[in-house]
Design a protein around this motif. Structure first.
Motif, mmCIF file in Angstrom:
data_model
loop_
_atom_site.group_PDB
_atom_site.id
_atom_site.type_symbol
_atom_site.label_atom_id
_atom_site.label_comp_id
_atom_site.label_asym_id
_atom_site.label_seq_id
_atom_site.Cartn_x
_atom_site.Cartn_y
_atom_site.Cartn_z
ATOM 1 N N UNK A 197 0.841 -1.201 0.000
ATOM 2 C CA UNK A 197 0.000 0.000 0.000
ATOM 3 C C UNK A 197 0.871 1.243 0.000
ATOM 4 N N UNK A 198 0.369 2.306 -0.614
ATOM 5 C CA UNK A 198 1.072 3.581 -0.613
ATOM 6 C C UNK A 198 0.051 4.710 -0.623
ATOM 7 N N UNK A 199 0.393 5.873 -0.062
ATOM 8 C CA UNK A 199 -0.526 7.021 -0.118
ATOM 9 C C UNK A 199 -0.579 7.596 -1.530
ATOM 10 N N UNK A 200 -1.731 8.126 -1.905
ATOM 11 C CA UNK A 200 -1.880 8.796 -3.193
ATOM 12 C C UNK A 200 -1.843 10.300 -2.962
ATOM 13 N N UNK A 201 -0.755 10.931 -3.389
ATOM 14 C CA UNK A 201 -0.551 12.359 -3.149
ATOM 15 C C UNK A 201 -0.096 13.030 -4.434
ATOM 16 N N UNK A 202 -0.183 14.369 -4.459
ATOM 17 C CA UNK A 202 0.356 15.153 -5.566
ATOM 18 C C UNK A 202 -0.608 15.315 -6.720
ATOM 19 N N UNK A 203 -0.037 15.678 -7.861
ATOM 20 C CA UNK A 203 -0.830 15.880 -9.070
ATOM 21 C C UNK A 203 -1.339 14.541 -9.594
ATOM 22 N N UNK A 204 -2.234 14.588 -10.576
ATOM 23 C CA UNK A 204 -2.730 13.337 -11.137
ATOM 24 C C UNK A 204 -1.602 12.554 -11.807
ATOM 25 N N UNK A 205 -0.639 13.260 -12.417
ATOM 26 C CA UNK A 205 0.522 12.585 -12.999
ATOM 27 C C UNK A 205 1.308 11.846 -11.912
ATOM 28 N N UNK A 206 1.525 12.520 -10.774
ATOM 29 C CA UNK A 206 2.274 11.906 -9.675
ATOM 30 C C UNK A 206 1.498 10.745 -9.060
ATOM 31 N N UNK A 207 0.183 10.891 -8.970
ATOM 32 C CA UNK A 207 -0.645 9.814 -8.423
ATOM 33 C C UNK A 207 -0.606 8.582 -9.327
#
Length: 489
Positions: A68-78
Motif C-alpha cells: 500500500x502507498x498514499x496517493x498524493x500530488x498531481x494526477x501525474x504523480x498519483x
C-alpha cells in the motif's frame, strides 16, 4: 503465465515485470482454471491510499503479497505512484516466492541510473539518491553504488548542455562477418558488397540534407558518433567521402563539437590508410573491440581475426596518436569461462587504453546463439566475470561513467563503460541518459528528439535495411522535417 487484473488495467507494468523476473514466460490473458500452476492475480483498490494484492503461483507454489502507498500530488504523480505500487508488489511477491534477489531489484528499464540523475537534478544529496534506489526499488547496495557513479556523471554532463545542443549518429550497417550474438541490421559485406556503394551515396545525401537543416534551425552539434555494424568495413575513400560530407554540411554547427568518435570495431577491417583518414578528419576517439582475447571463443562467435590481429590494430592506433581508444569485452560469450574472461580483461588492461566497455551477453532472438543453440556460460559464471572486472578496473584507475541494460541479459546484469580520468565519451552519456536530441543518419537510424525541460521525447525511424534505405528518400526527408519542427515550437 496467465494474468488476471481486478480493479485496474496496469497491463504494461505487469508485463514488463513478468518478462524481467521470469525469462521465457509470456503473458497469457485466459481464465485461470483449477490445475493451472503458473499464474498471477493482481488486484487494486483505493480508499485514499492505493492498495495492491498479488497472488502469484509458480510451478504449484502460491504466495500472496500486499502493498500500500498514499496517493498524493498531481494526477501525474498519483498515476506514477499507482504504477510503482503494482510493480513493487509483483516484485515482492516474486522475491517471497523464489527467494531470488535480482541485483537491479524491480527496475525493468534500460536506464536504471536515470533515477539517480533526476534525483540529483531535483536537489537530493548523493546519499539520498542511492537510498532511493535501495529503499523504493529494492536495488542491491552494490548496484545502487554503481548507479550513483554513472548517474552523477550524467548529472555533470547535463550542466554543460544548452536547449539547442544535439548529438549526431551516423550508421554503417556492414560487417566482415556476422557475429553469433548479433541481431542488429548489420549485414556481412561478403554477401552484400553490391549494396555498399549505393548505400554510401544515399548516406552522403542524407547527411548533406541534415546538415543544412541543422544550420537553418540554429542547432549546435556537441558530439558525433559513427557506429554500425563496423564503419571501417568501408574503404578509405568511402570513409573520407562520408566524413567530408559531415564536415562540409554541418559547417559552423560543429564549432562547439567536443568529440568525434568512430567505431573501428573489428580489427580485421583496420588499416593504416583508414586510420590516417580518420585522424585527418579530426576523429579523436576510436573503438577497437575484441569482445574476447581467447582464440577459441573468437572462433565460436564467428570472428575471423586472431588475438594477434587485435594487438596489431592497437599498435596502429597508438602510432596514429588518437587521444582516446575504447575496447569492448563481452561477459558470457559461447565457450568462454571466468578464467578466459579474466585473461581477456588483463590483456586489454595491458594495452593501456583509457576506455574499456564491459558488456553482458544479451540473448537476442535473431542471434545465431539462440537459433543454433550454442553453449553459453550460466548466470553464475557471468556473475564471476563481472565480479572480477569491477575491482580489477578500479585498481587500474578506471571509473564507471555510463551504463545500460538490455532485455534477455545473462543474469539480469548490465553493460558498463569504464574510463580513466577525462576519458569519458560524451555521446555515450548523452544517448544513455537522454540528455539531448540524437539526429541519426543511415539505415536503421533511430532519431530521438529530447526536450528535458518538458520531459518530452519523440522518435523517428529510418528504413531498416540498406536497400530499403537507399530507395526511400522521402522518408528520410520527412524525418528531418519533423526534427526541425520539434525545435520550431
Amino acid at each position: 503465465m496467465k494474468l488476471e487484473f481486478h480493479g485496474h488495467d496496469e497491463r504494461y507494468t505487469v508485463e514488463q515485470s513478468l518478462l524481467n523476473l521470469f525469462p521465457g514466460e509470456l503473458p497469457v490473458y485466459e481464465p485461470i482454471r483449477p490445475g493451472d500452476e503458473t499464474w498471477a492475480i493482481i488486484s487494486c483498490r483505493e480508499d485514499g491510499d492505493f492498495h495492491v494484492t498479488v497472488k502469484l503461483s509458480w510451478r504449484g507454489k502460491l504466495v500472496p503479497y500486499d502493498y500500500a502507498c498514499p496517493l498524493e500530488g498531481t494526477e501525474y504523480e498519483r498515476e506514477r505512484r499507482r504504477r510503482h505500487a503494482v510493480g513493487a508488489c509483483f516484485f515482492l511477491a516474486y522475491r517471497a516466492l523464489t527467494g531470488n534477489e535480482p541485483p537491479w531489484g524491480m527496475l525493468t528499464g534500460v536506464r536504471p541510473d536515470k533515477l539517480v540523475t533526476e534525483a540529483l537534478q531535483a536537489g537530493l544529496a548523493p546519499g539520498e539518491a542511492k537510498t532511493l534506489l535501495e529503499r523504493d526499488y529494492f536495488v542491491s547496495p552494490g548496484r545502487a553504488a554503481l548507479a550513483l557513479k554513472t548517474g552523477t556523471a550524467a548529472f555533470e554532463a547535463a550542466k554543460s548542455l544548452s536547449p539547442r545542443d544535439i548529438a549526431v549518429y551516423i550508421g554503417v550497417p556492414f560487417c566482415p562477418t556476422r557475429c553469433a550474438y548479433c541481431s542488429f541490421v548489420s549485414q556481412s559485406v561478403e554477401k552484400s558488397f553490391s549494396l555498399v556503394g549505393p548505400y554510401v551515396e544515399a548516406l552522403v545525401t542524407e547527411i548533406e540534407d541534415g546538415g543544412r537543416m541543422v544550420q537553418e534551425t540554429g542547432l549546435h552539434v556537441r558530439a558525433m558518433y559513427m557506429g554500425g555494424g563496423t564503419p571501417t568495413t568501408l574503404a578509405a575513400p568511402q570513409l573520407d567521402r562520408v566524413l567530408t560530407a559531415f564536415e562540409t554540411a554541418f559547417g559552423s554547427a560543429l564549432d562547439s563539437c567536443g568529440e568525434i568518435t568512430v567505431e573501428a570495431g573489428r580489427p580485421d577491417t583496420i588499416t593504416a590508410e583508414k586510420l590516417a583518414v580518420l585522424k585527418g578528419h579530426g576523429v579523436d576517439r576510436v573503438s577497437i573491440n575484441p569482445q574476447t582475447m581467447e582464440e577459441h571463443v573468437l572462433r565460436a562467435i564467428g570472428r575471423r581475426h586472431s588475438p594477434g590481429d587485435i594487438e596489431t590494430a592497437m599498435n596502429l592506433a597508438v602510432k596514429c596518436g588518437f587521444p582516446h581508444v575504447n575496447m569492448d569485452l563481452i561477459a558470457g560469450l559461447p565457450e568462454d569461462t571466468p578464467e578466459g574472461f579474466r585473461r581477456s580483461l588483463e590483456r586489454c588492461l595491458h594495452f593501456g587504453t583509457d576506455n574499456i566497455t564491459v558488456h553482458t551477453l544479451a540473448l537476442k532472438k535473431g542471434s545465431r546463439i539462440l537459433l543454433e543453440g550454442l553453449s553459453i556460460p550460466g548466470p553464475e559464471a557471468v556473475g564471476e566475470m563481472l565480479d572480477y572486472a569491477e575491482p580489477a578496473l578500479e585498481r587500474a584507475g578506471y571509473a564507471p561513467y555510463y551504463l545500460y541494460r538490455q532485455k534477455y541479459m545473462s543474469g539480469s546484469f548490465e553493460n558498463i563503460g569504464w574510463t580513466r580520468p577525462a576519458g569519458e565519451c560524451l555521446y555515450n552519456i548523452y544517448i544513455m541518459s537522454e540528455l539531448c536530441s540524437i539526429l541519426s543518419f543511415g539505415a536503421g537510424g533511430s532519431t530521438k528528439m529530447v526536450d528535458p525541460a518538458r520531459r518530452l521525447i519523440q522518435r523517428r525511424f529510418n528504413p531498416k535495411y540498406p536497400k530499403e534505405y537507399t530507395e526511400r528518400r522521402s522518408k528520410l526527408r520527412s524525418n528531418q522535417a519533423d526534427f526541425a519542427a520539434f525545435y520550431a515550437r
